[in-house]
Write a protein that holds these residues in place. Structure first.
Motif, PDB file in Angstrom:
ATOM      1  N   ILE A   1       0.874  -1.172   0.000  1.00 42.00           N
ATOM      2  CA  ILE A   1       0.000   0.000   0.000  1.00 42.00           C
ATOM      3  C   ILE A   1       0.906   1.215   0.000  1.00 42.00           C
ATOM      4  CG2 ILE A   1      -1.717   1.325   1.271  1.00 42.00           C
ATOM      5  CD1 ILE A   1      -2.421  -1.299   2.714  1.00 42.00           C
ATOM      6  N   VAL A   2       0.670   2.117  -0.931  1.00 47.61           N
ATOM      7  CA  VAL A   2       1.366   3.396  -0.937  1.00 47.61           C
ATOM      8  C   VAL A   2       0.308   4.423  -0.549  1.00 47.61           C
ATOM      9  CG1 VAL A   2       2.684   5.053  -2.289  1.00 47.61           C
ATOM     10  CG2 VAL A   2       2.927   2.608  -2.742  1.00 47.61           C
ATOM     11  N   GLU A   3       0.352   4.850   0.697  1.00 46.68           N
ATOM     12  CA  GLU A   3      -0.651   5.759   1.243  1.00 46.68           C
ATOM     13  C   GLU A   3      -0.109   7.188   1.212  1.00 46.68           C
ATOM     14  OE1 GLU A   3      -3.407   6.309   5.225  1.00 46.68           O
ATOM     15  OE2 GLU A   3      -1.730   4.897   5.256  1.00 46.68           O
ATOM     16  N   ASP A   4      -0.750   8.024   0.438  1.00 50.85           N
ATOM     17  CA  ASP A   4      -0.342   9.412   0.289  1.00 50.85           C
ATOM     18  C   ASP A   4      -1.290  10.268   1.120  1.00 50.85           C
ATOM     19  OD1 ASP A   4       0.624  11.847  -0.537  1.00 50.85           O
ATOM     20  OD2 ASP A   4       0.283  11.500  -2.666  1.00 50.85           O
ATOM     21  N   ASP A   5      -0.809  10.773   2.228  1.00 54.85           N
ATOM     22  CA  ASP A   5      -1.658  11.519   3.150  1.00 54.85           C
ATOM     23  C   ASP A   5      -1.089  12.912   3.365  1.00 54.85           C
ATOM     24  OD1 ASP A   5      -3.618  12.138   5.008  1.00 54.85           O
ATOM     25  OD2 ASP A   5      -2.444  11.356   6.667  1.00 54.85           O
ATOM     26  N   TYR A   6      -1.783  13.882   2.821  1.00 49.18           N
ATOM     27  CA  TYR A   6      -1.330  15.258   2.988  1.00 49.18           C
ATOM     28  C   TYR A   6      -2.185  16.009   4.012  1.00 49.18           C
ATOM     29  CZ  TYR A   6      -5.281  16.380  -0.011  1.00 49.18           C
ATOM     30  OH  TYR A   6      -6.538  16.498  -0.533  1.00 49.18           O
ATOM     31  N   CYS A   7      -3.141  15.322   4.625  1.00 51.90           N
ATOM     32  CA  CYS A   7      -4.079  15.988   5.531  1.00 51.90           C
ATOM     33  C   CYS A   7      -3.950  15.556   6.988  1.00 51.90           C
ATOM     34  CB  CYS A   7      -5.507  15.713   5.084  1.00 51.90           C
ATOM     35  SG  CYS A   7      -5.920  16.398   3.500  1.00 51.90           S
ATOM     36  N   SER A   8      -2.989  14.747   7.335  1.00 55.18           N
ATOM     37  CA  SER A   8      -2.948  14.189   8.698  1.00 55.18           C
ATOM     38  C   SER A   8      -2.751  15.249   9.778  1.00 55.18           C
ATOM     39  CB  SER A   8      -1.864  13.128   8.809  1.00 55.18           C
ATOM     40  OG  SER A   8      -0.590  13.699   8.613  1.00 55.18           O
ATOM     41  N   ASP A   9      -2.231  16.405   9.426  1.00 59.06           N
ATOM     42  CA  ASP A   9      -2.030  17.466  10.410  1.00 59.06           C
ATOM     43  C   ASP A   9      -3.312  18.229  10.721  1.00 59.06           C
ATOM     44  OD1 ASP A   9       0.659  16.851  10.411  1.00 59.06           O
ATOM     45  OD2 ASP A   9       1.088  18.244   8.790  1.00 59.06           O
TER      46      ASP A   9
ATOM     47  N   GLY B   1       8.748  16.547   2.032  1.00 60.19           N
ATOM     48  CA  GLY B   1       7.912  15.415   2.380  1.00 60.19           C
ATOM     49  C   GLY B   1       8.731  14.349   3.077  1.00 60.19           C
ATOM     50  N   ILE B   2       8.021  13.358   3.581  1.00 62.45           N
ATOM     51  CA  ILE B   2       8.690  12.223   4.223  1.00 62.45           C
ATOM     52  C   ILE B   2       8.135  10.926   3.638  1.00 62.45           C
ATOM     53  CG2 ILE B   2       9.112  13.435   6.400  1.00 62.45           C
ATOM     54  CD1 ILE B   2       6.780  11.756   7.573  1.00 62.45           C
ATOM     55  N   VAL B   3       8.921   9.890   3.797  1.00 62.26           N
ATOM     56  CA  VAL B   3       8.503   8.544   3.418  1.00 62.26           C
ATOM     57  C   VAL B   3       8.783   7.643   4.612  1.00 62.26           C
ATOM     58  CG1 VAL B   3       8.906   6.582   1.893  1.00 62.26           C
ATOM     59  CG2 VAL B   3       9.088   8.889   0.988  1.00 62.26           C
ATOM     60  N   VAL B   4       7.770   6.920   5.048  1.00 64.03           N
ATOM     61  CA  VAL B   4       7.946   5.900   6.076  1.00 64.03           C
ATOM     62  C   VAL B   4       7.797   4.572   5.350  1.00 64.03           C
ATOM     63  CG1 VAL B   4       7.067   4.916   8.216  1.00 64.03           C
ATOM     64  CG2 VAL B   4       6.958   7.392   7.843  1.00 64.03           C
TER      65      VAL B   4
ATOM     66  N   TYR C   1       4.234   4.848   3.571  1.00 61.68           N
ATOM     67  CA  TYR C   1       3.447   6.025   3.933  1.00 61.68           C
ATOM     68  C   TYR C   1       4.155   7.276   3.420  1.00 61.68           C
ATOM     69  CZ  TYR C   1       1.318   9.633   6.816  1.00 61.68           C
ATOM     70  OH  TYR C   1       0.687  10.766   7.246  1.00 61.68           O
ATOM     71  N   LEU C   2       3.433   8.097   2.680  1.00 62.42           N
ATOM     72  CA  LEU C   2       3.965   9.343   2.149  1.00 62.42           C
ATOM     73  C   LEU C   2       3.274  10.514   2.833  1.00 62.42           C
ATOM     74  CD1 LEU C   2       3.727   8.508  -1.664  1.00 62.42           C
ATOM     75  CD2 LEU C   2       5.675   8.146  -0.151  1.00 62.42           C
ATOM     76  N   LYS C   3       4.042  11.504   3.207  1.00 52.65           N
ATOM     77  CA  LYS C   3       3.490  12.704   3.835  1.00 52.65           C
ATOM     78  C   LYS C   3       4.161  13.901   3.191  1.00 52.65           C
ATOM     79  CE  LYS C   3       1.776  15.436   7.005  1.00 52.65           C
ATOM     80  NZ  LYS C   3       0.786  16.274   6.397  1.00 52.65           N
ATOM     81  N   SER C   4       3.364  14.785   2.632  1.00 50.02           N
ATOM     82  CA  SER C   4       3.929  16.002   2.065  1.00 50.02           C
ATOM     83  C   SER C   4       3.475  17.190   2.901  1.00 50.02           C
ATOM     84  CB  SER C   4       3.506  16.166   0.608  1.00 50.02           C
ATOM     85  OG  SER C   4       2.104  16.206   0.498  1.00 50.02           O
ATOM     86  N   PHE C   5       4.345  18.139   2.993  1.00 51.68           N
ATOM     87  CA  PHE C   5       4.070  19.351   3.756  1.00 51.68           C
ATOM     88  C   PHE C   5       3.765  20.498   2.800  1.00 51.68           C
ATOM     89  CE2 PHE C   5       6.894  16.732   6.304  1.00 51.68           C
ATOM     90  CZ  PHE C   5       6.169  16.622   7.474  1.00 51.68           C
ATOM     91  N   SER C   6       3.258  21.571   3.332  1.00 51.25           N
ATOM     92  CA  SER C   6       2.915  22.731   2.518  1.00 51.25           C
ATOM     93  C   SER C   6       4.138  23.274   1.794  1.00 51.25           C
ATOM     94  CB  SER C   6       2.351  23.853   3.392  1.00 51.25           C
ATOM     95  OG  SER C   6       1.234  23.394   4.081  1.00 51.25           O
TER      96      SER C   6
ATOM     97  N   ASP D   1      -9.083  13.170  14.599  1.00 57.92           N
ATOM     98  CA  ASP D   1     -10.267  12.334  14.723  1.00 57.92           C
ATOM     99  C   ASP D   1      -9.935  10.890  14.307  1.00 57.92           C
ATOM    100  OD1 ASP D   1     -12.776  11.196  14.709  1.00 57.92           O
ATOM    101  OD2 ASP D   1     -13.722  12.849  13.631  1.00 57.92           O
ATOM    102  N   HIS D   2     -10.304   9.904  15.122  1.00 54.61           N
ATOM    103  CA  HIS D   2      -9.972   8.511  14.849  1.00 54.61           C
ATOM    104  C   HIS D   2     -10.657   7.968  13.600  1.00 54.61           C
ATOM    105  CE1 HIS D   2      -7.397   7.820  18.214  1.00 54.61           C
ATOM    106  NE2 HIS D   2      -8.280   8.375  19.020  1.00 54.61           N
ATOM    107  N   LYS D   3     -11.708   8.602  13.141  1.00 55.58           N
ATOM    108  CA  LYS D   3     -12.331   8.118  11.910  1.00 55.58           C
ATOM    109  C   LYS D   3     -11.428   8.381  10.707  1.00 55.58           C
ATOM    110  CE  LYS D   3     -15.156  12.101  10.596  1.00 55.58           C
ATOM    111  NZ  LYS D   3     -16.480  12.596  10.379  1.00 55.58           N
ATOM    112  N   TYR D   4     -10.385   9.178  10.902  1.00 53.31           N
ATOM    113  CA  TYR D   4      -9.411   9.437   9.850  1.00 53.31           C
ATOM    114  C   TYR D   4      -8.059   8.808  10.155  1.00 53.31           C
ATOM    115  CZ  TYR D   4     -12.701  12.864   8.039  1.00 53.31           C
ATOM    116  OH  TYR D   4     -13.812  13.476   7.532  1.00 53.31           O
ATOM    117  N   ASP D   5      -8.014   7.768  10.978  1.00 53.70           N
ATOM    118  CA  ASP D   5      -6.755   7.075  11.231  1.00 53.70           C
ATOM    119  C   ASP D   5      -6.148   6.615   9.908  1.00 53.70           C
ATOM    120  OD1 ASP D   5      -6.724   7.379  13.936  1.00 53.70           O
ATOM    121  OD2 ASP D   5      -7.531   5.398  14.376  1.00 53.70           O
ATOM    122  N   LEU D   6      -4.851   6.545   9.888  1.00 52.83           N
ATOM    123  CA  LEU D   6      -4.145   6.113   8.687  1.00 52.83           C
ATOM    124  C   LEU D   6      -4.371   4.631   8.433  1.00 52.83           C
ATOM    125  CD1 LEU D   6      -0.733   7.767   9.578  1.00 52.83           C
ATOM    126  CD2 LEU D   6      -2.548   8.728   8.195  1.00 52.83           C
TER     127      LEU D   6
END
Length: 108
Positions: free
Chosen positions: A46-54, A89-92, A75-80, A58-63
């Motif tokens: 799974i390549v999960e691209d999440d730019y909204c985690s910050d 961005g980061i990659v886990v 896991y991909l995370k991009s910042f503004s 809410d637990h309904k939006y857990d990764l």
């Protein structure tokens, strides 16, 4: 989705689990758990691209990462944007993929 995994030889599943453009849809908790389970069952990354985690805690939006085995998950995370044309961005990734990432990564 499981039918597709059974029929096709899929290696990666790319997803933006919430606020997906253009509809702004989000995967529910049961969908996130099912995606994580399918990755393990069919040996798919799974390549999960999440730019909204910050935005929300809410637990309904857990990764999806929270429900997975951490072996089949990137896991991909991009910042503004800070500077035009510059993005941070980061990659886990699982530790067994570190050599592959190092081989194919470049620093600018």
């Amino acid at each position: 989705m499981e039918n597709l995994h059974r029929i096709e030889k899929i290696k990666f599943f790319y997803t933006v689990p919430r606020n997906h453009n253009p509809l702004g849809t989000a995967c529910g908790t049961s969908q996130r758990k099912a995606i994580a389970a399918l990755a393990d069952k069919y040996n798919v990354f799974i390549v999960e691209d999440d730019y909204c985690s910050d935005i929300s805690l809410d637990h309904k939006y857990d990764l999806i990462y929270a429900y997975g085995d951490h072996f089949h998950h990137i896991y991909l995370k991009s910042f503004s944007k800070i500077i035009p044309w510059f993005r941070i961005g980061i990659v886990v990734r699982p530790t067994h993929l570190i050599p592959i990432f190092e081989k194919h990564s470049t620093w600018f």
